[in-house]
Design an enzyme around this catalytic site. Structure first.
Site, short mmCIF file in Angstrom:
data_model
loop_
_atom_site.label_atom_id
_atom_site.label_comp_id
_atom_site.label_asym_id
_atom_site.label_seq_id
_atom_site.Cartn_x
_atom_site.Cartn_y
_atom_site.Cartn_z
N ASP A 25 0.96 -1.22 -0.09
CA ASP A 25 0.07 0.19 -0.08
C ASP A 25 0.83 1.11 0.00
OD1 ASP A 25 -2.24 1.47 0.28
OD2 ASP A 25 -2.85 0.91 2.24
N HIS A 42 2.67 3.32 -8.94
CA HIS A 42 2.76 2.03 -9.26
C HIS A 42 4.01 1.29 -10.03
CE1 HIS A 42 -1.19 2.19 -7.81
NE2 HIS A 42 -1.70 2.76 -8.68
N LEU A 136 9.93 -21.27 -4.11
CA LEU A 136 9.00 -20.45 -3.61
C LEU A 136 7.54 -20.31 -4.13
CD1 LEU A 136 8.39 -17.86 -1.62
CD2 LEU A 136 9.11 -16.25 -3.63
C1 FPP Z 1 -1.69 0.29 -3.43
O1 FPP Z 1 -1.44 1.85 -3.54
C2 FPP Z 1 -1.42 -0.56 -4.33
C3 FPP Z 1 -2.10 -1.18 -5.26
C4 FPP Z 1 -3.60 -0.65 -5.38
C5 FPP Z 1 -1.63 -1.99 -6.45
C6 FPP Z 1 -0.30 -2.70 -5.95
C7 FPP Z 1 0.15 -2.99 -7.21
C8 FPP Z 1 1.32 -2.88 -7.69
C9 FPP Z 1 2.61 -2.92 -6.70
C10 FPP Z 1 1.82 -3.31 -9.14
C11 FPP Z 1 1.09 -4.47 -9.63
C12 FPP Z 1 1.55 -5.73 -9.07
C13 FPP Z 1 2.20 -6.71 -9.56
C14 FPP Z 1 2.14 -8.14 -9.19
C15 FPP Z 1 2.84 -6.50 -10.91
P1 FPP Z 1 -2.40 2.68 -3.53
O2 FPP Z 1 -2.72 3.08 -4.97
O3 FPP Z 1 -3.57 2.32 -2.75
O4 FPP Z 1 -1.64 3.94 -2.95
P2 FPP Z 1 -2.41 5.09 -1.83
O5 FPP Z 1 -3.25 4.54 -0.82
O6 FPP Z 1 -1.11 5.98 -1.43
O7 FPP Z 1 -3.26 5.93 -2.88
#
Ligand code: FPP
Length: 242
Positions: A25, A42, A136
Protein backbone atom coordinates in the site's frame (compact mmCIF):
# COMPACT_ATOMS: atom_id res chain seq x y z
CA UNK A 1 22.38 -17.37 -4.25
CA UNK A 2 20.68 -19.33 -1.46
CA UNK A 3 21.32 -18.22 2.11
CA UNK A 4 22.84 -20.73 4.52
CA UNK A 5 21.37 -21.18 8.00
CA UNK A 6 24.40 -19.42 9.42
CA UNK A 7 23.94 -16.41 7.15
CA UNK A 8 20.28 -16.22 8.14
CA UNK A 9 21.23 -16.39 11.81
CA UNK A 10 23.72 -13.58 11.33
CA UNK A 11 20.91 -11.49 9.86
CA UNK A 12 18.81 -12.18 12.96
CA UNK A 13 16.52 -14.49 11.03
CA UNK A 14 16.86 -17.81 12.86
CA UNK A 15 13.12 -18.45 12.48
CA UNK A 16 11.55 -17.73 9.13
CA UNK A 17 7.82 -17.46 8.56
CA UNK A 18 6.65 -20.27 6.26
CA UNK A 19 4.05 -18.06 4.63
CA UNK A 20 4.20 -14.27 4.40
CA UNK A 21 1.42 -12.11 3.00
CA UNK A 22 1.89 -8.48 2.02
CA UNK A 23 -0.58 -5.66 1.48
CA UNK A 24 1.45 -3.40 -0.81
CA UNK A 25 0.00 0.00 0.00
CA UNK A 26 1.02 3.63 -0.52
CA UNK A 27 2.03 3.80 -4.20
CA UNK A 28 -0.26 6.78 -4.78
CA UNK A 29 1.00 8.73 -1.76
CA UNK A 30 4.60 7.95 -2.65
CA UNK A 31 4.02 9.47 -6.10
CA UNK A 32 2.11 12.46 -4.71
CA UNK A 33 5.01 13.26 -2.37
CA UNK A 34 7.24 13.54 -5.45
CA UNK A 35 4.68 15.45 -7.55
CA UNK A 36 4.50 12.46 -9.89
CA UNK A 37 1.41 10.85 -11.43
CA UNK A 38 -0.04 7.90 -9.52
CA UNK A 39 1.07 5.61 -12.35
CA UNK A 40 4.69 6.39 -11.47
CA UNK A 41 3.99 5.15 -7.95
CA UNK A 42 2.63 1.85 -9.23
CA UNK A 43 5.61 1.49 -11.54
CA UNK A 44 8.01 2.08 -8.66
CA UNK A 45 5.94 -0.43 -6.69
CA UNK A 46 6.55 -3.13 -9.27
CA UNK A 47 10.29 -2.34 -9.20
CA UNK A 48 10.24 -3.16 -5.46
CA UNK A 49 8.83 -6.58 -6.06
CA UNK A 50 11.80 -8.07 -7.83
CA UNK A 51 14.22 -7.67 -4.94
CA UNK A 52 11.78 -8.92 -2.31
CA UNK A 53 10.72 -11.98 -4.27
CA UNK A 54 14.35 -12.81 -4.91
CA UNK A 55 15.23 -12.48 -1.24
CA UNK A 56 12.22 -14.59 -0.18
CA UNK A 57 13.26 -17.27 -2.61
CA UNK A 58 16.94 -17.19 -1.60
CA UNK A 59 16.12 -17.22 2.11
CA UNK A 60 13.97 -20.33 1.66
CA UNK A 61 10.56 -18.89 2.52
CA UNK A 62 7.95 -21.43 1.41
CA UNK A 63 5.13 -19.10 0.35
CA UNK A 64 4.61 -15.41 -0.37
CA UNK A 65 1.19 -13.94 -1.16
CA UNK A 66 0.87 -10.41 -2.52
CA UNK A 67 -2.26 -8.26 -2.68
CA UNK A 68 -1.95 -6.69 -6.13
CA UNK A 69 -5.57 -5.85 -6.97
CA UNK A 70 -8.55 -6.09 -4.65
CA UNK A 71 -12.16 -6.67 -5.67
CA UNK A 72 -12.76 -3.08 -4.46
CA UNK A 73 -10.12 -1.56 -6.77
CA UNK A 74 -12.46 -1.52 -9.80
CA UNK A 75 -14.01 1.72 -8.55
CA UNK A 76 -10.73 3.57 -9.31
CA UNK A 77 -10.73 5.79 -12.40
CA UNK A 78 -10.53 3.73 -15.59
CA UNK A 79 -7.08 5.07 -16.63
CA UNK A 80 -5.60 3.91 -13.33
CA UNK A 81 -7.17 0.46 -13.67
CA UNK A 82 -5.68 0.33 -17.18
CA UNK A 83 -2.22 1.25 -15.86
CA UNK A 84 -2.43 -1.53 -13.27
CA UNK A 85 -3.53 -4.05 -15.91
CA UNK A 86 -0.68 -3.01 -18.20
CA UNK A 87 1.82 -3.35 -15.37
CA UNK A 88 0.52 -6.82 -14.60
CA UNK A 89 0.87 -7.98 -18.20
CA UNK A 90 4.31 -6.44 -18.46
CA UNK A 91 5.38 -7.98 -15.16
CA UNK A 92 4.25 -11.48 -16.02
CA UNK A 93 5.81 -11.33 -19.49
CA UNK A 94 9.08 -9.76 -18.42
CA UNK A 95 9.84 -11.50 -15.14
CA UNK A 96 8.68 -14.97 -15.90
CA UNK A 97 12.00 -16.27 -17.23
CA UNK A 98 13.97 -15.29 -14.13
CA UNK A 99 11.25 -16.50 -11.78
CA UNK A 100 11.14 -19.83 -13.58
CA UNK A 101 14.91 -20.13 -13.44
CA UNK A 102 14.69 -19.66 -9.68
CA UNK A 103 12.08 -22.40 -9.37
CA UNK A 104 9.33 -20.00 -8.30
CA UNK A 105 5.80 -21.36 -8.71
CA UNK A 106 3.30 -18.66 -9.63
CA UNK A 107 -0.43 -18.74 -8.95
CA UNK A 108 -3.15 -16.15 -9.05
CA UNK A 109 -5.79 -16.12 -6.33
CA UNK A 110 -9.11 -14.36 -6.83
CA UNK A 111 -11.59 -14.14 -9.69
CA UNK A 112 -9.53 -13.54 -12.81
CA UNK A 113 -12.57 -13.53 -15.13
CA UNK A 114 -13.23 -9.84 -14.57
CA UNK A 115 -9.86 -8.87 -16.12
CA UNK A 116 -9.30 -8.13 -19.81
CA UNK A 117 -8.24 -11.17 -21.85
CA UNK A 118 -4.64 -9.96 -22.16
CA UNK A 119 -4.24 -10.02 -18.34
CA UNK A 120 -5.87 -13.43 -18.02
CA UNK A 121 -3.64 -14.82 -20.76
CA UNK A 122 -0.41 -13.48 -19.25
CA UNK A 123 -1.31 -14.81 -15.80
CA UNK A 124 -2.38 -18.25 -17.04
CA UNK A 125 0.78 -18.56 -19.14
CA UNK A 126 2.94 -17.78 -16.08
CA UNK A 127 0.99 -20.29 -13.98
CA UNK A 128 1.37 -23.01 -16.58
CA UNK A 129 5.05 -22.44 -17.19
CA UNK A 130 5.92 -22.56 -13.50
CA UNK A 131 3.37 -25.15 -12.31
CA UNK A 132 5.97 -27.88 -11.65
CA UNK A 133 8.47 -25.66 -9.84
CA UNK A 134 9.44 -26.70 -6.33
CA UNK A 135 10.71 -23.39 -4.94
CA UNK A 136 8.94 -20.33 -3.54
CA UNK A 137 5.16 -20.47 -3.95
CA UNK A 138 4.33 -16.99 -5.17
CA UNK A 139 0.64 -16.10 -5.07
CA UNK A 140 -0.67 -12.90 -6.57
CA UNK A 141 -4.11 -11.79 -5.37
CA UNK A 142 -6.02 -10.34 -8.32
CA UNK A 143 -9.62 -9.23 -8.02
CA UNK A 144 -9.46 -10.93 -4.64
CA UNK A 145 -11.80 -10.28 -1.71
CA UNK A 146 -11.93 -12.45 1.42
CA UNK A 147 -15.69 -12.19 1.94
CA UNK A 148 -16.30 -13.40 -1.63
CA UNK A 149 -13.78 -16.22 -1.09
CA UNK A 150 -15.52 -17.35 2.12
CA UNK A 151 -18.96 -17.17 0.52
CA UNK A 152 -17.74 -19.21 -2.46
CA UNK A 153 -16.29 -21.85 -0.09
CA UNK A 154 -19.53 -21.94 1.95
CA UNK A 155 -21.57 -22.38 -1.22
CA UNK A 156 -19.35 -25.21 -2.47
CA UNK A 157 -19.59 -26.94 0.93
CA UNK A 158 -23.39 -26.53 1.00
CA UNK A 159 -23.75 -28.03 -2.46
CA UNK A 160 -21.56 -30.95 -1.39
CA UNK A 161 -23.54 -31.41 1.85
CA UNK A 162 -26.83 -31.60 -0.08
CA UNK A 163 -25.27 -34.15 -2.40
CA UNK A 164 -23.75 -36.38 0.30
CA UNK A 165 -25.99 -35.67 3.31
CA UNK A 166 -22.82 -35.07 5.35
CA UNK A 167 -21.84 -31.77 6.97
CA UNK A 168 -18.38 -30.42 6.05
CA UNK A 169 -15.46 -30.66 8.49
CA UNK A 170 -12.81 -27.94 8.90
CA UNK A 171 -10.56 -29.62 6.35
CA UNK A 172 -13.39 -29.80 3.78
CA UNK A 173 -13.99 -26.06 4.18
CA UNK A 174 -10.31 -25.18 3.95
CA UNK A 175 -9.96 -27.29 0.81
CA UNK A 176 -12.31 -24.82 -0.91
CA UNK A 177 -10.14 -21.78 -0.14
CA UNK A 178 -7.61 -20.41 -2.64
CA UNK A 179 -4.88 -21.17 -0.11
CA UNK A 180 -5.75 -24.87 0.19
CA UNK A 181 -2.27 -26.26 -0.45
CA UNK A 182 -0.29 -23.46 1.20
CA UNK A 183 1.25 -23.38 4.68
CA UNK A 184 -0.57 -21.36 7.37
CA UNK A 185 0.11 -17.64 7.22
CA UNK A 186 2.70 -16.70 9.85
CA UNK A 187 3.21 -13.03 9.05
CA UNK A 188 1.16 -10.24 7.45
CA UNK A 189 2.94 -7.05 6.43
CA UNK A 190 1.09 -3.86 5.45
CA UNK A 191 2.96 -0.78 4.29
CA UNK A 192 1.93 2.91 4.28
CA UNK A 193 0.79 3.26 7.88
CA UNK A 194 -2.76 1.99 7.38
CA UNK A 195 -3.70 -0.50 10.09
CA UNK A 196 -6.48 -2.64 8.68
CA UNK A 197 -6.89 -5.89 6.74
CA UNK A 198 -9.00 -4.49 3.88
CA UNK A 199 -10.79 -7.77 3.16
CA UNK A 200 -7.53 -9.70 2.66
CA UNK A 201 -7.36 -13.40 3.70
CA UNK A 202 -9.63 -12.90 6.70
CA UNK A 203 -9.84 -16.62 7.51
CA UNK A 204 -6.15 -17.36 6.90
CA UNK A 205 -4.88 -14.53 9.11
CA UNK A 206 -6.47 -15.97 12.26
CA UNK A 207 -3.13 -16.57 14.03
CA UNK A 208 -0.77 -14.51 11.88
CA UNK A 209 1.56 -11.93 13.38
CA UNK A 210 0.67 -8.48 12.04
CA UNK A 211 3.38 -5.98 11.07
CA UNK A 212 2.49 -2.43 10.08
CA UNK A 213 5.08 0.03 8.82
CA UNK A 214 4.67 3.70 7.83
CA UNK A 215 6.95 3.07 4.84
CA UNK A 216 5.20 3.49 1.47
CA UNK A 217 5.40 0.39 -0.72
CA UNK A 218 7.94 1.79 -3.24
CA UNK A 219 10.25 2.54 -0.26
CA UNK A 220 9.92 -0.96 1.21
CA UNK A 221 13.45 -2.15 0.45
CA UNK A 222 15.07 -5.46 1.24
CA UNK A 223 16.44 -3.83 4.42
CA UNK A 224 12.91 -2.88 5.49
CA UNK A 225 11.77 -6.42 4.72
CA UNK A 226 14.56 -7.88 6.86
CA UNK A 227 13.52 -5.48 9.64
CA UNK A 228 9.98 -6.91 9.50
CA UNK A 229 11.36 -10.46 9.58
CA UNK A 230 13.56 -9.62 12.58
CA UNK A 231 10.55 -8.19 14.36
CA UNK A 232 8.76 -11.47 13.65
CA UNK A 233 11.71 -13.36 15.15
CA UNK A 234 11.37 -11.41 18.36
CA UNK A 235 7.71 -12.26 18.90
CA UNK A 236 6.51 -15.03 21.23
CA UNK A 237 3.80 -16.95 19.43
CA UNK A 238 1.46 -18.91 21.71
CA UNK A 239 -1.52 -19.85 19.48
CA UNK A 240 -3.84 -19.50 22.47
CA UNK A 241 -1.54 -21.43 24.83
CA UNK A 242 0.58 -20.05 27.70
C1 FPP B 1 -1.76 0.38 -3.27
O1 FPP B 1 -1.34 1.70 -3.47
C2 FPP B 1 -1.34 -0.46 -4.35
C3 FPP B 1 -2.14 -1.02 -5.28
C4 FPP B 1 -3.61 -0.85 -5.35
C5 FPP B 1 -1.62 -1.87 -6.31
C6 FPP B 1 -0.40 -2.65 -5.97
C7 FPP B 1 0.16 -3.04 -7.23
C8 FPP B 1 1.46 -3.08 -7.57
C9 FPP B 1 2.58 -2.85 -6.68
C10 FPP B 1 1.79 -3.34 -8.99
C11 FPP B 1 1.18 -4.52 -9.67
C12 FPP B 1 1.51 -5.82 -9.08
C13 FPP B 1 2.17 -6.82 -9.70
C14 FPP B 1 2.22 -8.17 -9.06
C15 FPP B 1 2.85 -6.65 -10.97
P1 FPP B 1 -2.44 2.81 -3.56
O2 FPP B 1 -2.64 3.14 -4.99
O3 FPP B 1 -3.67 2.37 -2.83
O4 FPP B 1 -1.71 3.98 -2.81
P2 FPP B 1 -2.39 5.13 -1.96
O5 FPP B 1 -3.17 4.46 -0.86
O6 FPP B 1 -1.22 5.88 -1.45
O7 FPP B 1 -3.24 5.91 -2.91
Amino acid sequence: MKYTNQQLQELGLATLPAHIVIIMDGNGRWAKGRSLPRAAGHKAGVERLRELIRFSSDAGIAALTLYAFSSENWVRPEPEVRVLCNLLVEYFNKEIAELHENQVRIRAIGDLNAFPQRVQKAVRAAEEKTAQNAGLKLNIALNYGAQAELLRAAQACSARAIETGRLPEKADFEAQLYTADLPEVDLMIRTSGEQRLSNFLLYQLAYAELYFTPCFWPDFTKEEYIKALRDYNARGRRFGGL
